[in-house]
Design an enzyme around this catalytic site. Structure first.
Site, PDB file in Angstrom:
ATOM      1  N   ALA A  95       0.836  -1.190   0.000  1.00 14.53           N
ATOM      2  CA  ALA A  95       0.000   0.000   0.000  1.00 14.53           C
ATOM      3  C   ALA A  95       0.878   1.249   0.000  1.00 14.53           C
ATOM      4  O   ALA A  95       2.077   1.185   0.287  1.00 14.53           O
ATOM      5  CB  ALA A  95      -0.908  -0.010   1.226  1.00 14.53           C
TER       6      ALA A  95
ATOM      7  N   GLY B   6      -0.642  -5.088   0.401  1.00 14.13           N
ATOM      8  CA  GLY B   6      -1.733  -4.876  -0.531  1.00 14.13           C
ATOM      9  C   GLY B   6      -1.471  -5.485  -1.887  1.00 14.13           C
ATOM     10  O   GLY B   6      -2.404  -5.876  -2.604  1.00 14.13           O
TER      11      GLY B   6
ATOM     12  N   GLU C 117      -2.521  -8.975  -1.580  1.00 16.08           N
ATOM     13  CA  GLU C 117      -3.981  -8.993  -1.462  1.00 16.08           C
ATOM     14  C   GLU C 117      -4.641  -8.817  -2.833  1.00 16.08           C
ATOM     15  O   GLU C 117      -5.659  -9.443  -3.132  1.00 16.08           O
ATOM     16  CB  GLU C 117      -4.440  -7.912  -0.489  1.00 16.08           C
ATOM     17  CG  GLU C 117      -4.099  -8.254   0.966  1.00 16.08           C
ATOM     18  CD  GLU C 117      -4.540  -7.179   1.937  1.00 16.08           C
ATOM     19  OE1 GLU C 117      -5.349  -7.496   2.828  1.00 16.08           O
ATOM     20  OE2 GLU C 117      -4.071  -6.034   1.812  1.00 16.08           O
TER      21      GLU C 117
END
Length: 698
Positions: free
Chosen positions: A63, A102, A105
């Site tokens: 992220a 992220g 993910e």
């Protein structure tokens, strides 16, 4: 689409490429670009499958944590991942470099994943005081099973492509990312493979549903060293939700846990530490364009505890080392200790079974200082006295080749004075490693008055290459870390004269989060070292002197401030020590008083912060965050408290200044009066963080 995400079609295959250097972080622009590109590909009747890949050196590495704490921007990461997962057309994530946080993910939201053989995949959010907040705790257990998921999420360490393939996290190892992803997508189409939505696949959860110990044992193993930390336990709770709850309810549990952590003090501190470490590698006062000198061969002088540990650090990084001693016996002993350390680490599974032989082969033990002649970097790690250091550097100067960097591993001594005995002071600096040097991450790089900029950058670069965290400091007694430690040590000793006992002081310090207190640390180092130093300088410390006069030198003699059972390093309170303290105070005409724990904590921490302010005033450290890095990685400061200067801001500088003034008067110790910088910041209602921000801007 956006400038950072591009879409191109190869007949039936759409290639979505993220191109947002340096690490393709999931900024709002990247999230928006992925979403728009995927929607466009889904709407195109010619497109039958989609490949998500990245340009540059890595897949999405996480992220954009600079967005944390700011108003959210649409689309959210969770929304983008849901769009990927719900695509009616197969989506393949093609991974190279690192798919972290992220990034992984996002890949978990795709129906298939392929990776090149040297790719790394992980969810390291716990190291920032967080847990994965976009479905990682719910999808990863479904992809690999709860046991490995716990290791990756609660432990925070990534896995390689081979392990990922073995456990089903990826479907195939490919030669090249985009081409491999496209070839795999065509295979999916040719074989009419069903889309695998991890949210709907509970097959790998069944074993843990039937036998809860699979999960609880994995959690116990990953949290046994997590004392004081909140995130590992919150992450474990979120993984438990994947086992116990339907997917959507598990997602809510994950989100609630993430929001609680991201707004909490621990994560703020850990995110601060993340940026502070990177800021510390930036060296001020170096002309633009300066490059480090090449280092292909290193010589280390001294095969004792420090020299051996430093040699192991270089060998661990694959850098050849010449290890030099004055005699065969000392050399043999040092090499034997290194071999034993490597063997025991391999036996525990910490390194591969063949690693000890490979690493020892990189260490060439020799006798005689003339063997420094081929080294690009020479590190002296001999006895900590100026006379010995000067003698060694005089010899190094005679043998070393022109342009070699000459470094001293001194922890206190004046580098300028050492440099004066050479004809090349521009090549001389300090590289202060911390014991055990093969384990501890910090390296204080000491810039002397005449140190050349390229020599300084060489030390910083090589420290990073051997997996150390470098922090550049100036010359003073004890540099940054030990100078601040001395301020704490003075107060710890004084507290014994006022009525505290060693175990009370140490308990307060360890409850705060430090790995050990000052008195247990003294026993570990050996009380006789300080005793001899005081004798040389004509200084008395009546309680410590009495312990040494009684033969209590610490762990080496089985008793010091504490007693130690045979074969154990666990400190045990000793009634004899309390008697010795009482007798000493009676002789001095002093009376013990009850010392509250709150006072002990303030007197352990606030004088160090005060010394840190003086260090900043004297420009020994460039930034408050550099001081914090030194304490985080060299002295075991709890990462969830961010470092002493960050901690000071969280407490409030006005309060600290007031308490220091109080203790200065109460103990008749003027050195406790607030440093001018601390007093000024307190009066302005300012903070050390503002100084760091100004240093960044400069």
């Amino acid at each position: 689409m956006t400038d950072v995400v591009k879409l191109e079609c190869h007949d039936a295959i759409a290639i979505v490429t993220v191109d947002s250097p340096p690490v393709n972080a999931l900024s709002a622009a990247v999230r928006r670009g992925i979403s728009e590109s995927v929607k466009q590909a889904i709407a195109d009747p010619e497109v039958q499958a989609i490949v998500l890949t990245c340009a540059g050196r890595t897949f999405i590495a996480g992220a954009d944590i600079t967005e944390f704490g700011k108003p959210p921007q649409s689309p959210g990461l969770g929304d983008v991942i849901t769009e990927l997962e719900n695509s009616p057309k197969p989506i393949v994530a093609a991974i190279h470099g690192t798919a972290l946080g992220g990034g992984l993910e996002v890949a978990l939201g795709c129906h298939f994943r392929v990776a090149v053989k040297d790719a790394k995949l992980g969810l390291p959010e716990v190291k920032l005081g967080l847990l994965p907040g976009a479905g990682g705790t719910q999808r990863l257990p479904r992809a690999v099973g709860p046991e490995l998921a716990v290791k990756m999420i609660v432990g925070g360490d990534p896995i390689g492509a081979a392990v990922a393939l073995e456990h089903g996290l990826i479907d195939e190892i490919v030669e090249a990312t985009a081409a491999g992803g496209e070839a795999f997508a065509r295979k999916v189409l040719a074989e009419s493979r069903p889309l695998r939505k991890l949210r709907d696949d509970d097959s790998k959860l069944q074993a843990a549903k039937a036998d809860r110990s699979i999960f609880t044992q994995a959690v116990a193993a990953m949290t046994k060293k997590a004392r004081g930390l909140e995130a590992p336990f919150a992450a474990a709770d979120a993984v438990a939700a994947a086992i116990d709850l339907p997917f959507d309810e598990g997602m809510k549990k994950e989100r609630d846990g993430f929001m609680k952590l991201v707004t909490g003090e621990q994560s703020k501190a850990q995110r601060y530490a993340f940026f502070a470490e990177r800021e510390a590698a930036k060296v001020s006062g170096v002309p633009e364009g300066t490059k480090p000198r090449p280092v292909t061969r290193v010589a280390i002088i001294g095969a004792g505890t420090m020299g051996g540990g430093i040699a192991m650090s270089f060998a661990n990084a694959g850098i050849p080392v010449t290890l030099i001693e004055t005699g065969e016996e000392q050399l043999k002993r040092g090499l034997g200790v290194m071999q034993k350390n490597y063997d025991s680490t391999a036996a525990r599974g910490g390194i591969p079974a063949d690693a000890p032989a490979k690493r020892m082969a990189l260490i060439n033990g020799v006798v005689g200082l003339e063997h420094v002649k081929d080294a690009d970097l020479i590190i002296e790690a001999v006895f900590e006295t100026m006379a010995v250091k000067k003698e060694v550097f005089t010899a190094i100067d005679a043998y070393a080749k022109p342009g070699a960097v000459l470094a001293s591993n001194t922890s206190y001594l004046n580098i300028d004075e050492i440099a004066q005995v050479t004809k090349r002071p521009e090549d001389v600096l300090g590289m202060h490693f911390f014991s055990p040097a093969n384990v501890m991450k910090l390296c204080e790089i000491v810039r002397a008055d005449k140190t050349a900029p390229d020599a300084l950058l060489t030390a910083v670069a090589i420290a990073r290459k051997i997996a150390k965290v470098p922090a550049v400091v100036g010359v003073c007694d004890g540099f940054v870390g030990n100078r601040m430690l001395a301020a704490r040590g003075k107060q710890a000793e004084q507290l014994l004269f006022e009525g505290a006992l060693p175990q009370q002081v140490d308990a307060v310090v360890t409850k705060f989060g430090m790995p050990m207190g000052p008195f247990a640390m003294g026993d570990l180092a050996g009380l006789d070292i300080g005793w001899r130093s005081r004798q040389d300088r004509g200084i008395k410390s009546e309680i410590a002197d009495a312990l040494c006069e009684a033969g209590r030198f610490g762990q080496k003699t089985g008793k010091g401030y504490y007693k130690y059972e045979a074969g154990s390093r666990a400190p045990l309170p000793d009634p004899e020590v309390e008697t010795l303290i009482n007798d000493t105070l009676n002789k001095l005409g002093l009376k013990r008083r009850e010392v509250p724990d709150e006072e002990i904590l303030e007197r352990m921490m606030y004088p160090m912060i005060n010394e840190g302010a003086r260090i900043l005033e004297e420009k020994i450290a460039a930034r408050p965050s550099d001081i914090d890095v030194i304490w985080l990685y060299g002295y075991g400061w709890p990462i969830y408290r961010g470092g002493p200067m960050f901690y000071a801001d969280s407490v409030g500088l006005k309060h600290i200044a007031e308490r220091l003034s109080y203790y200065a008067k109460a103990t008749n110790d003027p050195t406790l009066e607030p440093a001018p910088l601390l007093a000024r910041l307190a009066a302005e209602d300012g903070s050390f963080a503002t100084l760091t921000q100004r240093a960044k801007a400069a």
